[in-house]
Design an enzyme around this catalytic site. Sequence first.
Site, PDB file in Angstrom:
ATOM      1  N   LYS A   1       0.828  -1.209   0.000  1.00 52.45           N
ATOM      2  CA  LYS A   1       0.000   0.000   0.000  1.00 52.45           C
ATOM      3  C   LYS A   1       0.861   1.259   0.000  1.00 52.45           C
ATOM      4  O   LYS A   1       0.632   2.193  -0.766  1.00 52.45           O
ATOM      5  CB  LYS A   1      -0.928   0.007   1.209  1.00 52.45           C
ATOM      6  CG  LYS A   1      -1.918   1.175   1.217  1.00 52.45           C
ATOM      7  CD  LYS A   1      -2.620   1.319   2.565  1.00 52.45           C
ATOM      8  CE  LYS A   1      -3.476   0.143   2.902  1.00 52.45           C
ATOM      9  NZ  LYS A   1      -4.226   0.335   4.183  1.00 52.45           N
TER      10      LYS A   1
ATOM     11  N   LYS B   1       9.697  -3.491  14.735  1.00 53.71           N
ATOM     12  CA  LYS B   1      10.229  -2.890  13.507  1.00 53.71           C
ATOM     13  C   LYS B   1      11.305  -1.858  13.831  1.00 53.71           C
ATOM     14  O   LYS B   1      12.342  -1.781  13.162  1.00 53.71           O
ATOM     15  CB  LYS B   1       9.101  -2.236  12.711  1.00 53.71           C
ATOM     16  CG  LYS B   1       8.150  -3.197  12.029  1.00 53.71           C
ATOM     17  CD  LYS B   1       7.117  -2.430  11.227  1.00 53.71           C
ATOM     18  CE  LYS B   1       6.148  -3.368  10.516  1.00 53.71           C
ATOM     19  NZ  LYS B   1       5.129  -2.624   9.741  1.00 53.71           N
TER      20      LYS B   1
ATOM     21  N   GLU C   1      -4.293  -9.901  15.361  1.00 53.86           N
ATOM     22  CA  GLU C   1      -3.849  -8.537  15.071  1.00 53.86           C
ATOM     23  C   GLU C   1      -4.979  -7.543  15.297  1.00 53.86           C
ATOM     24  O   GLU C   1      -4.738  -6.386  15.638  1.00 53.86           O
ATOM     25  CB  GLU C   1      -3.327  -8.440  13.632  1.00 53.86           C
ATOM     26  CG  GLU C   1      -2.502  -7.195  13.359  1.00 53.86           C
ATOM     27  CD  GLU C   1      -1.771  -7.235  12.033  1.00 53.86           C
ATOM     28  OE1 GLU C   1      -0.540  -7.435  12.022  1.00 53.86           O
ATOM     29  OE2 GLU C   1      -2.435  -7.062  10.987  1.00 53.86           O
TER      30      GLU C   1
ATOM     31  N   GLU D   1      10.250  -5.609   3.754  1.00 52.91           N
ATOM     32  CA  GLU D   1      10.365  -6.999   3.325  1.00 52.91           C
ATOM     33  C   GLU D   1       9.967  -7.141   1.849  1.00 52.91           C
ATOM     34  O   GLU D   1      10.627  -7.843   1.080  1.00 52.91           O
ATOM     35  CB  GLU D   1       9.479  -7.914   4.180  1.00 52.91           C
ATOM     36  CG  GLU D   1       9.865  -7.968   5.643  1.00 52.91           C
ATOM     37  CD  GLU D   1       9.018  -7.038   6.500  1.00 52.91           C
ATOM     38  OE1 GLU D   1       8.792  -7.370   7.667  1.00 52.91           O
ATOM     39  OE2 GLU D   1       8.607  -5.972   5.981  1.00 52.91           O
TER      40      GLU D   1
ATOM     41  N   HIS E   1      -4.288 -36.765  14.747  1.00 53.92           N
ATOM     42  CA  HIS E   1      -3.090 -37.556  15.031  1.00 53.92           C
ATOM     43  C   HIS E   1      -1.958 -36.667  15.542  1.00 53.92           C
ATOM     44  O   HIS E   1      -0.796 -37.079  15.540  1.00 53.92           O
ATOM     45  CB  HIS E   1      -2.655 -38.304  13.768  1.00 53.92           C
ATOM     46  CG  HIS E   1      -3.728 -39.208  13.238  1.00 53.92           C
ATOM     47  ND1 HIS E   1      -3.879 -40.510  13.670  1.00 53.92           N
ATOM     48  CD2 HIS E   1      -4.721 -38.991  12.342  1.00 53.92           C
ATOM     49  CE1 HIS E   1      -4.920 -41.060  13.048  1.00 53.92           C
ATOM     50  NE2 HIS E   1      -5.446 -40.158  12.238  1.00 53.92           N
TER      51      HIS E   1
ATOM     52  N   GLY F   1      -4.862  -4.199   5.964  1.00 56.26           N
ATOM     53  CA  GLY F   1      -4.234  -5.323   5.275  1.00 56.26           C
ATOM     54  C   GLY F   1      -4.920  -6.649   5.504  1.00 56.26           C
ATOM     55  O   GLY F   1      -5.175  -7.402   4.568  1.00 56.26           O
ATOM     56  N   ARG F   2      -5.267  -6.940   6.758  1.00 52.01           N
ATOM     57  CA  ARG F   2      -5.862  -8.246   7.065  1.00 52.01           C
ATOM     58  C   ARG F   2      -7.309  -8.349   6.598  1.00 52.01           C
ATOM     59  O   ARG F   2      -7.880  -9.438   6.593  1.00 52.01           O
ATOM     60  CB  ARG F   2      -5.746  -8.515   8.565  1.00 52.01           C
ATOM     61  CG  ARG F   2      -6.364  -7.450   9.447  1.00 52.01           C
ATOM     62  CD  ARG F   2      -5.957  -7.655  10.903  1.00 52.01           C
ATOM     63  NE  ARG F   2      -6.406  -6.595  11.796  1.00 52.01           N
ATOM     64  CZ  ARG F   2      -5.747  -5.471  12.023  1.00 52.01           C
ATOM     65  NH1 ARG F   2      -4.617  -5.220  11.380  1.00 52.01           N
ATOM     66  NH2 ARG F   2      -6.210  -4.580  12.871  1.00 52.01           N
TER      67      ARG F   2
END
Length: 569
Positions: free
Chosen positions: A246, A536, A390, A252, A421, A303-304
């Site tokens: 954005k 950060k 978040e 990253e 399992h 974002g999420r």
Amino acid sequence: LVSLSDERAMQKQLLLLGVALATASASIHSPSGHFSTLRLKGGVGWSESPAVLKLRELAKSPYDLTTKDALTPARISSMQASACGVKLLYGTERVDDNTIEALSALAKDRDVFTKMKAMMNGEVVNKIEGYDCENRKVLHTAMRDVFDKPNSAPAAKEAADEEKAELAKLKEWCNKMDKEKTFTDMILIGIGGSDLGPRAIYLALQGMKQAGRTVHFVSNVDPDDAANVLSGIKDLSKTMVLVCSKSGGTLETLTNEQLVRDHFVKKGLDPKKHFACVTGKGSPMDNPAEYLISFYMFDYIGGRFSVTSMVGGPMLAFGLGYNNYEQLLKGAHDMDVAALSTNVKENVPLLLALLGVWNRNFLGLPTCAVLPYSQALVRFTAHLQQLDMESNGKHIDRAGKFVDYATGPILWGEPGTNGQHSFYQLIHQGTDVVPVEFIGFSKSQFDVDLDVKGTTSQQKLISNMLAQSLAMATGSISSNPNKCFDGNRPNCVMLAKKLEAYTMGALLALYEHKIAYQGFLWDINSFDQEGVQLGKLLANQFLELYKKANAGEAVAPTDNLGAILAQMP
């Protein structure tokens, strides 16, 4: 006042509160020589709510699922709700009619319907009153409000109109690619909400995958992630790279983009002919000289919550086809409408939210496992982890006061039957009670199945899920203590006919609204994420040390950062 020994946090808090540091230091200076943070205590509205007090009384003797006739066909039939092809069964939760009535009263007391409508109308709900914050609208619902009878609120309509323009651009782009057949592969470079949600949905709908097309994902700044993806690309000349950021400045993402660009150059290919982007208008990435095309995302989309915006759109339309992407939007939109119902017993997202609050705040259970009995949903829980934790992993209310009650749970899970399992042993016989949300489908997505010993694989899958739900609820008593199952493990089951694009959209929006409703119930801001910022800042300080080392300068272990870095082998 509640004390914490952190001088910098104290100073920041005092500045925000407008309290003079000199006065404060004289009154709250600790023996250790450090200041303590002033914490204004919130939560009064919660603690004194008649609905909360009623629920606390009910929680002293919650519904016992292990007694004879506690779970009956009548209870299973009555404790259910449906929306958009998704059915919620909650007879295996530790609730009765009195509990549901008290939870409904809590929803009304916290005015959640008004808050949800305000969010969808485009009022500024991403804010902390009186403090520096994002101060934004939250309009992910407008990104799929592109069908009949749209929201007429001005802000919502403007956002939907902006997205319609992006969808028209996307459709034209898809038609062009379908005609030219220039690209067979796409690499999506993004992180957080630009990766988890889109990746989860793409993997969930592989039964609708476009023939001859494959999408790959690069998210982690770990160089091995990008290197591994690039090593698996059969024909780089037919590969498009979609970079998603954005701000156009996500470290990253920019690092991975440069790594992939370098790979294209080394292979003799011009990145300009292969790279496209999703970004904000006017960002550094909104540059026609560098990208084939730019799709736009807007600052009112977190974002999420961005899967159904252009963050997910171009990749999903490329990999699954534009029509399937449109069906995803339709399912999400229809669930948006269903989430506005003021009938609590018919509002599936709100019911799921209230059941979660009952388990978290009144039964004192700190985690929640989401267990899809569908291999297609292999990464859906990972998306929900970001979406939930978040959003609701917050310790202050919307007035900036520290809450005195629990908020978001720890969310985790894996698909069944594999999980049976792995960690189901702890769920059944461990010392911690783990609430569970099961998800299952009557039919398989690929329609490839076989009758083995009288039943199909899909029937075996669903039989296991339903058996686990009942076993967790009712338990089993044995004279052998090793074979005792206490039961009263609260759980609910979400059922749908088949995992298709429409159903996936509905399921996605169901969880988005569940989480928003819980935030409204707790009176927290579910739409910011300040908790990721401190790490950060420290990472950037470490990077500065690495720059010095790379330039040949000595990095002395004179502070914590240098001392830790010195331990690297």
